[in-house]
Enzyme design. Structure first.
Site, PDB file in Angstrom:
ATOM      1  N   ASP A  84       0.835  -1.200   0.000  1.00 60.74           N
ATOM      2  CA  ASP A  84       0.000   0.000   0.000  1.00 60.74           C
ATOM      3  C   ASP A  84       0.873   1.256   0.000  1.00 60.74           C
ATOM      4  O   ASP A  84       0.544   2.258  -0.636  1.00 60.74           O
ATOM      5  CB  ASP A  84      -0.912   0.010   1.238  1.00 60.74           C
ATOM      6  CG  ASP A  84      -1.794  -1.217   1.274  1.00 60.74           C
ATOM      7  OD1 ASP A  84      -2.417  -1.523   0.240  1.00 60.74           O
ATOM      8  OD2 ASP A  84      -1.835  -1.895   2.320  1.00 60.74           O
ATOM      9  N   GLU A 103       2.089 -13.426   3.713  1.00 62.92           N
ATOM     10  CA  GLU A 103       3.011 -12.616   2.900  1.00 62.92           C
ATOM     11  C   GLU A 103       4.344 -12.429   3.623  1.00 62.92           C
ATOM     12  O   GLU A 103       5.419 -12.533   3.014  1.00 62.92           O
ATOM     13  CB  GLU A 103       2.388 -11.240   2.608  1.00 62.92           C
ATOM     14  CG  GLU A 103       1.184 -11.312   1.685  1.00 62.92           C
ATOM     15  CD  GLU A 103       0.528  -9.962   1.428  1.00 62.92           C
ATOM     16  OE1 GLU A 103       0.048  -9.743   0.319  1.00 62.92           O
ATOM     17  OE2 GLU A 103       0.484  -9.118   2.347  1.00 62.92           O
ATOM     18  N   LYS A 121       3.134   4.976  -4.420  1.00 64.92           N
ATOM     19  CA  LYS A 121       3.244   4.252  -3.136  1.00 64.92           C
ATOM     20  C   LYS A 121       4.487   4.642  -2.342  1.00 64.92           C
ATOM     21  O   LYS A 121       4.645   4.251  -1.188  1.00 64.92           O
ATOM     22  CB  LYS A 121       3.288   2.747  -3.418  1.00 64.92           C
ATOM     23  CG  LYS A 121       2.035   2.309  -4.121  1.00 64.92           C
ATOM     24  CD  LYS A 121       1.969   0.853  -4.412  1.00 64.92           C
ATOM     25  CE  LYS A 121       0.680   0.599  -5.157  1.00 64.92           C
ATOM     26  NZ  LYS A 121      -0.071  -0.517  -4.709  1.00 64.92           N
TER      27      LYS A 121
END
Ligand code: 5RP
Length: 228
Positions: A84, A103, A121
């Site tokens: 993100d 992850e 980002k």
């Protein structure tokens, strides 16, 4: 026109060598990388993939990639994932997907963890635009909600609710997610140690000093950022 996530994904393809075992995370940038990989039939045949994401797994299956279960591997040559938001030290927030525990496991297994994405980002310092997400065992939720407010004065913890069914989002591990919305971000090096000290918290979505490189596509071209 090719979008910037596609540009970053095509650049990331250059890292992948025949015969390697690679981990793939979630999101549209990873989907672009799979698209480029499948165009090289010889490379596709030679590599083994492992993924933290259900949607990525479906894509890999559809295109005939060799896929191993996470539980069947202990190291990876490379792990690619989007995020993100990430900062100059390559600390990353991977909060949206709610699959950060898997992850992080794959990122930790990899000889090299590479973030790929577009320039939007990349920030100087992580900011409060996204929550830090914690995966919490169900029995610990009330305790954890109380504890995080004691530890952080600037946090609003919210149990993540599904918008596709009634009730809380349940992770692949049978746990719940709590989004920690900060009004001011605490020093980034203090967040994980304080959260991981609270019993019942399995993992956080802050990937602190885990990525070695980031491949970022901006309007002026592709930049490779290495953690120093
Ligand atoms: C979710 C993630 C994803 O990797 C991230 O959202 C990827 O997004 P994009 O679609 O921009 O590649 O970390 O938590």
């Amino acid at each position: 026109m090719e979008d910037l996530k596609q540009v970053a994904a095509r650049e990331a393809l250059k890292y992948i060598q025949a015969g390697s075992t690679i981990g793939l995370g979630a999101g549209s940038t990873i989907a672009h990388l799979i698209h480029y990989l499948k165009e090289d039939a010889a490379l596709l045949q030679s590599i083994t993939t492992v993924t933290s994401s259900y949607n990525t797994q479906l894509l890999l299956q559809e295109h005939g990639f060799t896929i191993k279960e996470i539980g069947g591997v202990s190291r990876l040559d490379l792990y690619f994932d989007g995020c993100d938001q990430f900062d100059r030290q390559l600390n990353a927030l991977k909060s949206g997907g709610g699959i950060h525990t898997r992850e992080k496991l794959l990122a930790a297994m990899a000889d090299k963890f590479i973030i790929i994405g577009d320039g939007s980002k990349y920030v100087d310092q992580l900011y409060v635009t996204y929550p830090v997400v914690i995966e919490v065992i169900p029995e610990a939720v009330p305790f954890v909600l109380l504890q995080v407010k004691k530890v952080f004065s600037t946090v609003n913890p919210v149990v993540r609710i599904s918008n596709k069914k009634d009730g809380a989002v349940i992770t692949e591990n049978g746990n719940l997610l709590i989004d920690l919305w900060f009004t001011t971000f605490p020093p980034v090096d203090t967040i994980n140690p304080q959260l991981k000290a609270i019993p019942g918290i399995l993992e956080t979505s802050l990937f602190y000093q885990m990525a070695q490189e980031a491949v970022v596509a901006g309007k002026t071209g592709v930049e490779v950022i290495r953690r120093v």
